[in-house]
Every structure is written in C-alpha cells, then in structure tokens.
Design an enzyme around this catalytic site. Structure first.
Site, PDB file in Angstrom:
ATOM      1  N   HIS A 158       0.816  -1.226   0.000  1.00 22.30           N
ATOM      2  CA  HIS A 158       0.000   0.000   0.000  1.00 22.30           C
ATOM      3  C   HIS A 158       0.849   1.277   0.000  1.00 22.30           C
ATOM      4  O   HIS A 158       0.299   2.377  -0.099  1.00 22.30           O
ATOM      5  CB  HIS A 158      -0.925   0.021   1.220  1.00 22.30           C
ATOM      6  CG  HIS A 158      -1.964  -1.051   1.208  1.00 22.30           C
ATOM      7  ND1 HIS A 158      -2.804  -1.264   0.148  1.00 22.30           N
ATOM      8  CD2 HIS A 158      -2.295  -1.987   2.141  1.00 22.30           C
ATOM      9  CE1 HIS A 158      -3.620  -2.286   0.409  1.00 22.30           C
ATOM     10  NE2 HIS A 158      -3.315  -2.737   1.611  1.00 22.30           N
ATOM     11  N   ASP A 193      -3.036 -10.546  -2.661  1.00 28.71           N
ATOM     12  CA  ASP A 193      -3.569 -10.071  -1.389  1.00 28.71           C
ATOM     13  C   ASP A 193      -5.025  -9.656  -1.588  1.00 28.71           C
ATOM     14  O   ASP A 193      -5.413  -9.209  -2.672  1.00 28.71           O
ATOM     15  CB  ASP A 193      -2.744  -8.872  -0.925  1.00 28.71           C
ATOM     16  CG  ASP A 193      -3.035  -8.445   0.503  1.00 28.71           C
ATOM     17  OD1 ASP A 193      -2.220  -8.745   1.383  1.00 28.71           O
ATOM     18  OD2 ASP A 193      -4.079  -7.780   0.719  1.00 28.71           O
ATOM     19  N   HIS A 195      -6.473  -7.138  -0.543  1.00 34.25           N
ATOM     20  CA  HIS A 195      -6.521  -5.696  -0.779  1.00 34.25           C
ATOM     21  C   HIS A 195      -5.717  -5.350  -2.033  1.00 34.25           C
ATOM     22  O   HIS A 195      -4.661  -5.933  -2.282  1.00 34.25           O
ATOM     23  CB  HIS A 195      -5.918  -4.935   0.408  1.00 34.25           C
ATOM     24  CG  HIS A 195      -6.547  -5.249   1.719  1.00 34.25           C
ATOM     25  ND1 HIS A 195      -6.046  -6.207   2.569  1.00 34.25           N
ATOM     26  CD2 HIS A 195      -7.644  -4.728   2.326  1.00 34.25           C
ATOM     27  CE1 HIS A 195      -6.806  -6.274   3.657  1.00 34.25           C
ATOM     28  NE2 HIS A 195      -7.781  -5.384   3.536  1.00 34.25           N
ATOM     29  N   ASP A 282      -4.768 -13.071   3.138  1.00 32.70           N
ATOM     30  CA  ASP A 282      -5.953 -12.552   3.795  1.00 32.70           C
ATOM     31  C   ASP A 282      -7.233 -12.712   2.983  1.00 32.70           C
ATOM     32  O   ASP A 282      -8.295 -12.247   3.407  1.00 32.70           O
ATOM     33  CB  ASP A 282      -5.767 -11.082   4.190  1.00 32.70           C
ATOM     34  CG  ASP A 282      -5.078 -10.256   3.124  1.00 32.70           C
ATOM     35  OD1 ASP A 282      -4.791 -10.783   2.033  1.00 32.70           O
ATOM     36  OD2 ASP A 282      -4.822  -9.066   3.382  1.00 32.70           O
TER      37      ASP A 282
END
Length: 341
Positions: A158, A193, A195, A282
């Site tokens: 991120h 991931d 995200h 995740d």
C-alpha cells in the site's frame, strides 16, 4: 527454496488503528511472523538472515525524502508536546496545491496516507530489515534459484514512492520487483492479497518494463476504497501495463482461481523474465479482516498455478492477519507452489 527472515522485524508491533470511528488494536501484529515461521517449520523450509541491502535498492522505488522521514520521524515526534507513543497523523494535505511542511506533525500527514500504519521506536529498523529480506530473495532468484520467499513485515504494497499506508511502511514488494528488473528487461508482479496493491500500482503506473497485476476485493466497498478498479490500466509509457481484477467480497475458490488464471494469461502475453508475487493470505474465509471467502484448497490451487507458469519467482509476504488459520494458509499455498501433496 531459500527463505529469508530478520528477527529485528518482531520489534515493530503497532498499536493504533482507527476503523469506522472506533480505536482498535492494530491488525498487523508481531505475532503474525511467529505463525508464518511455524508454517515454514512444518514445510521443513529453514529461514536465513538476509544481508543488509544497499540504500540504492530502496531508492529504486522510494524518494530519499521519504526514506529520511521513516528513519527519523519517531525521534522527531517525541519532541512534540504531549507526544503519543506512535507517529499517527491527524491532518492530511491536498497535495495538488500543498507545500511540504517543515515540522514533524505536518510531515507525518504528508508521508502517511491514513492512520493504520503507526510508527514506533523500532519501526524503521523493522521495515529496513524487511526490505533486506525482499532484496535477498530477489538476489537469490537473480543468481539462478527457481524461487525464493521473503517473510516480510511490516508489509508494503500500500506504500507509494513517498507515502505509507495500510499497515505498510517500505514497499517491500516493489523493492523486490525493482531488484529483479536489474537482471531482466521485463518483470511482472502478481498481487493476490485481498486488498489492492495501490502503492505498487502507483510506483510502476507510468512504466512498461514492469507489468502490475492485482486480484483483490472490489475497492468500491473495501480498502483501499479509491484505487484498484478495472479501468486503471496505466498511463503514458505504462498504458496497458496495469491490470486490476476486482472481485466481490463473496468470492469463493472458483472465482478467485479464475481471476488468477486471467492474471497469468496476461503475464504470459507480457513474457517477463521474472515474476514477483505479493503473497497476501488474507483472502482466506476466516481471516479477521473478512475480505473474501477462499479456502485452504484455493490457496493450494493458486500456488500450483503460479508455479506452473514457470517464471523465476520471488514470493514476498504481504497480508494475512491473526487467526488460527494463518499458518495453514501459508502451508497450503507453499505445498501447491512446491508441488507437494
């Protein structure tokens, strides 16, 4: 397969997290590393300590100003009246017309995109050593290894060139990809991931020598909220070299695997010399952040598919949060990747 881990990263154990207006315990806890190390033990994959990477490996994706900030911000923060134990910004600039601040409170808002990546006294050392792991794994692959794994925390995908966010400090995934680029004309990244890897996308968005591909939960209703949509395809020289595959949060194994197959088809068309995988775990159905509904079998299938693509591959650990299932999620992915039952 060589695996790299640095014990210094355990000293980073952030506390602050703001979710839906509530102050909660941060999800990126040091215990994550212990559960992942247990998985490597079960796989009989020993870890080795990485050497210190040159600062130039970090500057390949990050600004010098940002690196200086990460290294010094906690000490500077402690000079503020009534300073808290972690660097957590409370104001964020509109960068299109903002001026870089001289004080640490303003610099924190400039270099941190949200409040979920608090910086404590050991955070710089931890993220620096995590980056060393990413570089060491890339160097192993450049030296001829088929694959290598970097157990990195805090994670990185991120973080952009000069802004940390989403539990991430240095962008360890981008650092690994840039390191691979030193030995290959073209490098591909695959982020699985749950995200979207918005920082990695931002770093390479205007480039055609690094293809960025991400399979993730639809950001219209999930972090990072504003980035990660299918219409984001790159810009300038990078137009056509960014692929986002957002999925509903209800997605289970078959939809997730189909998206990874689509991602690998695009990567095959690009014909990279090497692949960097942002290995988030995740997407698991019982991950505490509840992003998607992938089973352990889904992770095994994903690992097998990525290995069968046949690229020299660096696996960089990204998300996957504290649950009883985290260890098994890593074991299942690695079993698939290594071709084990």
């Amino acid at each position: 397969m060589k695996c790299f881990y640095a014990r210094e990263t355990e000293a980073h154990d952030p506390i602050f997290r703001l979710t839906h207006g509530a102050i909660l315990r941060n999800a990126e806890q040091a215990e994550r590393a212990g559960r992942l190390l247990t998985g490597l033990d079960l796989l009989s994959l020993p870890v080795q300590e990485p050497p210190v990477a040159p600062r130039a490996a970090l500057e390949a994706v990050h600004t010098a100003q940002f690196l200086d900030y990460l290294e010094t911000c906690w000490d500077e923060w402690q000079k503020l009246p009534g300073a808290g134990p972690e660097v957590v910004p409370n104001a964020f600039p509109q960068r299109s017309f903002a001026t870089y601040p001289t004080g640490i409170a303003g610099q924190a808002g400039w270099h941190m995109g949200d409040t979920s990546a608090p910086i404590g006294p050991n955070s710089w050392r931890a993220t620096r050593r995590a980056a060393d792991c990413a570089v060491a794994a890339a160097d192993a692959v450049l030296a001829g290894d088929r694959a290598a794994y970097a157990l990195t925390r805090p994670p990185g995908h991120h973080t952009s060139a000069d802004m940390a966010a989403g539990h991430c400090l240095l962008n360890v995934s981008a650092i690994a990809a840039a390191r691979l680029r030193e030995g290959h004309d073209r490098v591909a990244t695959l982020d699985i991931d749950v995200h979207h890897g918005n920082g990695t996308q931002d770093i390479f968005y205007h480039r055609d020598d690094v293809l960025t591909v991400s399979v993730h939960a639809d950001p219209s209703a999930y972090y990072p909220w504003f980035v990660g949509h299918a219409h984001e395809v790159g810009a300038g020289a990078g137009e056509g070299f960014n692929l986002n595959i957002p999925l509903p949060r209800t997605s289970t194994d078959d939809a997730w695997i189909a998206a990874i197959e689509t991602a690998l088809d695009r990567i095959a068309g690009y014909a990279p010399g090497a692949l960097m995988v942002s290995l988030g775990l995740d997407a698991h159905e019982r991950d505490p952040l509840l992003g998607m509904k992938v089973s352990w079998d889904g992770f095994t299938r994903a690992g097998r598919l990525i290995a069968e693509a046949g690229y020299p591959t660096v696996l960089v650990q990204e998300g996957g949060y504290l649950s009883e299932d985290l260890t098994t999620s890593l074991v299942c992915f690695m079993n698939g990747f290594l071709g084990r039952e």
